[in-house]
Design an enzyme around this catalytic site. Structure first.
Site, PDB file in Angstrom:
ATOM      1  N   CYS A 182      -5.342   0.546   3.303  1.00 22.89           N
ATOM      2  CA  CYS A 182      -5.451  -0.860   3.706  1.00 22.89           C
ATOM      3  C   CYS A 182      -6.847  -1.410   3.449  1.00 22.89           C
ATOM      4  CB  CYS A 182      -5.107  -1.006   5.179  1.00 22.89           C
ATOM      5  SG  CYS A 182      -6.273  -0.145   6.257  1.00 22.89           S
TER       6      CYS A 182
ATOM      7  N   GLN B  46       0.814  -1.220   0.000  1.00 24.79           N
ATOM      8  CA  GLN B  46       0.000   0.000   0.000  1.00 24.79           C
ATOM      9  C   GLN B  46       0.844   1.265   0.000  1.00 24.79           C
ATOM     10  OE1 GLN B  46      -1.608  -1.136   4.088  1.00 24.79           O
ATOM     11  NE2 GLN B  46      -1.730   1.092   4.275  1.00 24.79           N
TER      12      GLN B  46
ATOM     13  N   HIS C 282      -6.566  -1.223  11.123  1.00 29.84           N
ATOM     14  CA  HIS C 282      -5.939  -1.729   9.907  1.00 29.84           C
ATOM     15  C   HIS C 282      -6.796  -2.831   9.293  1.00 29.84           C
ATOM     16  CE1 HIS C 282      -2.729  -2.382   7.126  1.00 29.84           C
ATOM     17  NE2 HIS C 282      -2.365  -3.550   7.603  1.00 29.84           N
TER      18      HIS C 282
END
Ligand SMILES: *[C@@H]1O[C@H](CO)[C@@H](O)[C@H](O)[C@H]1NC(C)=O
Length: 349
Positions: free
Chosen positions: A147, A141, A282
Site C-alpha cells: 500500500c 495491490q 494502511h
C-alpha cells in the site's frame, strides 16, 4: 429392457435424493459473488468454509445497513469471504512488519496543537483531482503489503500531471523490488518511497515495470529508465486537518490510516464515519475533498453538509465507491478520522 422414460424417472429420483434436504438460500448469491470476483476454491470443503465466512459477513452487512448507521453502507465486497483477521493480514502494509506480525511505529510523529480552527477562506469549497485528470485509474495491490508504494505513486502521478499536464501511470513494482529501505510486500512508508525516487533520480512507468503483486529481484537496468522525477517531499504537520486541506487543495497527498476494521473490509459507499482507531496500518491517497449536498442522490439517506475527504485506495475498482472511499472530514478529533491527519506527505516537483 428398460424403457427410456423409466430410466429417466429413475435418474430423476436418484438426483432428487442426492440433493440436500433444504437448499441453502445464500448459496446462489455466494456463487454469483464468486463469479463476479473470479473466485475459485481448491475443493468443496474450502468452498463450504468460505461460504460460512461469507454468510457471517452478509449478516453483518445486513444488520449494519438496517440500522442506517451514519449514512454509509456496507456491502459484500471482494473481501466478503475473508475473516477480518485474514483481511488484516493480507490487505494492509504500512510500516515494515516485525516477526510478531506487528507494524513498527514510525520513528517520529510530530504532534502540534490541533489545526481544526484554521483559516480556509482562501481555499475552494471542494476539489476533485480526478476531474482535473490528475488521478490514474484505481489499481490493485493484490495480496501484498505494498500500500505504501501505491500511496506514494498516486501522489507522484498527481503532481506530475499538475506540473507537466501529462498523466503517466508509474511503477509500484520498481519500489517493491528496488527500495531496500522498505521490505516490499512486507511493508514500508510513503516517505521512504519518496526518498528512493529522489536518490534514484526518478521512477519508471507502470508499463515499463508492471505490477506483479509479489516481491521480485530488482530489474536494475530499469532504474535508469526514469519517467518522472521529484525534487523533494514535505511532511504535512501532524494532527492538523487544516494543513492537510491546504495540501490537498494543491495536489494529491499521501496519507496513512487505520483500515483494519470490518467496516473498511466491507465498505460499500457513502461518507465513512468509522469506527476505526488511529493505529496506522494502511497507506492511501487523498485526491480531493468536498461536502455533501442536501440529499444529493435523492434516496433520503446521508447527512447534508457533511464534510469529507476523497480517498483513493488500492484494492481494485470493485471495492467501495469504484475503488474510492469518502471519509468524514473534521470528524472532531485532531488526528482526523482513522488517523488520516497523522502522517500526510506529498512530493515536490
Ligand atoms: C518525514 O517524516 C519521517 C518520519 O515520519 C522522517 O523519517 C523523514 O525524515 C521526514 N522527512 C522530511 C522531508 O521531513
Amino acid at each position: 429392457m428398460v424403457r427410456p422414460s423409466l430410466l429417466l424417472a429413475l435418474l430423476i429420483t436418484v438426483w432428487v435424493c442426492a440433493a440436500p434436504a433444504r437448499a441453502d438460500p445464500l448459496l446462489e448469491r455466494f456463487e454469483r459473488w464468486m463469479g463476479r470476483h473470479g473466485r475459485l476454491y481448491a475443493d468443496a470443503g474450502e468452498k463450504q468454509r468460505r461460504l460460512e465466512v461469507y454468510r457471517r459477513n452478509v449478516e453483518l452487512v445486513e444488520r449494519f445497513n438496517s440500522m442506517g448507521n451514519g449514512g454509509y453502507r456496507l456491502a459484500d465486497t471482494r473481501f466478503a469471504d475473508l475473516t477480518n483477521e485474514e483481511f488484516r493480514a493480507k490487505m494492509l502494509g504500512l510500516g515494515p512488519r516485525s516477526r510478531a506480525g506487528r507494524t513498527t511505529a514510525p520513528s517520529t510523529v510530530i504532534r502540534v496543537a490541533s489545526g481544526l480552527a484554521g483559516d480556509f477562506s482562501d481555499l475552494p469549497k471542494s476539489v476533485d483531482w480526478r476531474e482535473k485528470g490528475a488521478v490514474a485509474p484505481v489499481k490493485n495491490q493484490g495480496e501484498c503489503g505494498s500500500c505504501w508504494a501505491f500511496s506514494a505513486v498516486a501522489a507522484m502521478e498527481g503532481v506530475n500531471q499538475i506540473k507537466n499536464g501529462k498523466l503517466v501511470s508509474l511503477s509500484e513494482q520498481e519500489l517493491v523490488d528496488c527500495d531496500t529501505v522498505a521490505v516490499g510486500c512486507a511493508g514500508g512508508y510513503m516517505s521512504w518511497a519518496f526518498e528512493f525516487v529522489m536518490k534514484n533520480r526518478g521512477l519508471t512507468t507502470e508499463r515499463n515495470y508492471p505490477y506483479q503483486g509479489m516481491n521480485g529481484a530488482c530489474q536494475k537496468p530499469k532504474l535508469k529508465e526514469s519517467a518522472v522525477a521529484i525534487s523533494g517531499y514535505v511532511n504535512v504537520t501532524a494532527s492538523s486537518e487544516a494543513d492537510l486541506l491546504r495540501a490537498a487543495a494543491a495536489q494529491p497527498v499521501s496519507v496513512a490510516v487505520d483500515a483494519g476494521s470490518f467496516v473498511w473490509q466491507l465498505y460499500g459507499g457513502g461518507v465513512f464515519t468509522g469506527p476505526c482507531t488511529t493505529e496506522l496500518n494502511h497507506g492511501v491517497t487523498v485526491v480531493g475533498y468536498g461536502e455533501t449536498q442536501e440529499d444529493a442522490d435523492g434516496d433520503g439517506g446521508g447527512t447534508p453538509g457533511q464534510k469529507y475527504w476523497i480517498v483513493k485506495n488500492s484494492w481494485g475498482p470493485e471495492w467501495g465507491e469504484a475503488g474510492y472511499i469518502r471519509m468524514q472530514r473534521q470528524a472532531g478529533a485532531a488526528d482526523g478520522l482513522c488517523g488520516i491527519a497523522l502522517l500526510p506527505s506529498y512530493p515536490l516537483m
